[in-house]
Design an enzyme around this catalytic site. Sequence first.
Site, PDB file in Angstrom:
ATOM      1  N   ASP A 309       0.816  -1.212   0.000  1.00  0.00           N
ATOM      2  CA  ASP A 309       0.000   0.000   0.000  1.00  0.00           C
ATOM      3  C   ASP A 309       0.849   1.261   0.000  1.00  0.00           C
ATOM      4  OD1 ASP A 309      -2.646   1.388   0.494  1.00  0.00           O
ATOM      5  OD2 ASP A 309      -1.560   2.005   2.303  1.00  0.00           O
ATOM      6  N   GLU A 352       1.289  -0.582  -5.133  1.00  0.00           N
ATOM      7  CA  GLU A 352       0.221   0.380  -5.356  1.00  0.00           C
ATOM      8  C   GLU A 352       0.882   1.747  -5.419  1.00  0.00           C
ATOM      9  OE1 GLU A 352      -2.878   3.340  -4.115  1.00  0.00           O
ATOM     10  OE2 GLU A 352      -1.543   2.476  -2.606  1.00  0.00           O
TER      11      GLU A 352
END
Length: 643
Positions: A309, A352
């Site tokens: 993330d 990401e």
Amino acid sequence: MIVVPPTDLEIYLFHEGSLYKSYELFGAHVIKQNDVVGTRFCVWAPHARQVRLVGSFNDWNGTNFNLVKVSNQGVWTIFIPENLEGHLYKYEITTNNGNVVLKADPYAFHSELRPRTASIVYDIKGYQWNDQTWRRKKQRKRIYDQPLFIYELHFGSWKKKENGNFYTYREMADELLPYVMEHGFTHIELLPLVEHPLDRSWGYQGTGYYSATSRYGTPHDLMHFIDRFHQAGIGVIFDWVPGHFCKDEHGLYMFDGAPTYEYDNIQDRENGEWGTANFDLGKPEVRSFLISNALFWMEYFHVDGFRVDAVANMLYWPNREAAQQNPHAVQFLQKLNETVFAHDPGILMIAEDSTEWPLVTAPTYAGGLGFNYKWNMGWMNDILTYMETAPEKRKHVHNKVTFSLLYAYSENFILPFSHDEVVHGKKSLLNKMPGTYEEKFAQLRLLYGYLLTHPGKKLLFMGGEFAQFDEWKDAEQLDWMLFDFEMHQKMNMYVKALLKCYKRCKSLYELDHSPDGFEWIDVHNAEQSIFSFVRRGKKENDLLVVVCNFTSKVYHDYKVGVPLFAKYREIVNSDAAKFGGWGNVNAKPVAASKEPFHGKPYHIRMTVPPFGISILRPVKKRGERSVDGKEKVHRHVIGRRAR
């Protein structure tokens, strides 16, 4: 109390940043020492004056339970000559200024159910796995030329019991696994399952990085969940957050009264956007903690990959005026990827990253970050912008569709329609589509078809497979009652057909990361907003012809250039009545004519459906089943039959 000190090598490697199984040293471990079975506790608290152990075994009174400092850099340990399995505990830390704080164990393997915050002594070993076949097969496959279609979900809101309670890990295996298998997804991706205090954070603000959240059961229960998926041939990816962490009082923040896991500099430490603290990726001990954490989930939970993330938040200092690069983050990510791939060459490491940082998926020896996949956020933003544009105006933003092919092979991409796009007022994918009720469904079918046929692996967030009308409501379960409505049933049937087509047609995945796998037929028809292209597999004649029409007009006898002189059989048409469309399909194979068109040596004439996608395959003599397995044409498929 007996002290069982770490070895000099363990201490050296931890403070060097390369103790990659630090979870074997730190935390609570029931061990045998000199024929005495007891529990050893070990914690890193470099600024502490004193550390005591408190818990349910001593009435939360740390008197006579002092940890001994065994390294100048702040490693503390204690051995209790008793098996404390199942007991609650915390560390009572006296800070440098004399304050006393109670902290959960950063390396705890299990935690109390929120809102309680104590750690639990838990034997992480002992689960009997039955996924050996899955693991052997995974090692033999090259992920780059295999189908990869991920179903992303939030464990707590996919489905709930009638009384509103969560399903446990074991119960969810019974509920979710048949559903995923029925649809044909190759992997599931779970929003973070580390321990976290606030349900509405979705797990992105963690306090227990080594502790599977107790909301849904024990760590062994989660192992059972993953084991069941592996036995069914489905991979499990974890969403993982090594960039920032929760600031709740019992967690990592200011662990011993001073910045420990976070940056010393307040400007770099505080993440105002999310109300979190940024990990200090330059500290060797933090690197040991985080890289070990990835290996921990791989070793004990058999995780098949990580969606990492907020990579951009690590690569660039978040609170500085210019977009300044963070060299600590670069070094950390490179070392992370080198380490996990050494442990498991078949692991999925997915960044990401919303920036244009180069070589994200290039190997570290070539100057890359070392991931093997990156979310294609540019493609996602462009195609959604295009789809939200009024159909009659799409000709003015034609490049929103074409631009992605200019960089499609600069990285190994996953095309994501993730949770981020259907929450916080962004509307569901269905509701982003303009037009009438029927037109919304038609355009969503078109969008999913384009997702399927565009180069790159795929990801779809839960609810998208049956066209949830409302955006994701994270405190409730999905709107399962929509299956009572015909259009949602038909959309779900369409998604299943797409996944079946995807897995059967090697041309849709074998050359995802090579320009040889894609070829435009007509990219310039902005006036009609029609795009046509070829997807190719490794074998010369293994190909599909794809035609997309992004307007409401239907075209009969439409001329499309094709590369082979053959008949072309339509294997998917999003406008089929069974999928909720108006029925503008090519029911019979269309024959190529020996006249060049669109720069190709031959052409076909076909029906192009409104707001639709048509996928065609060249055929010859021998029989081939359609994607739904119902129709059979006695012809021969050019190239090898798709499986």
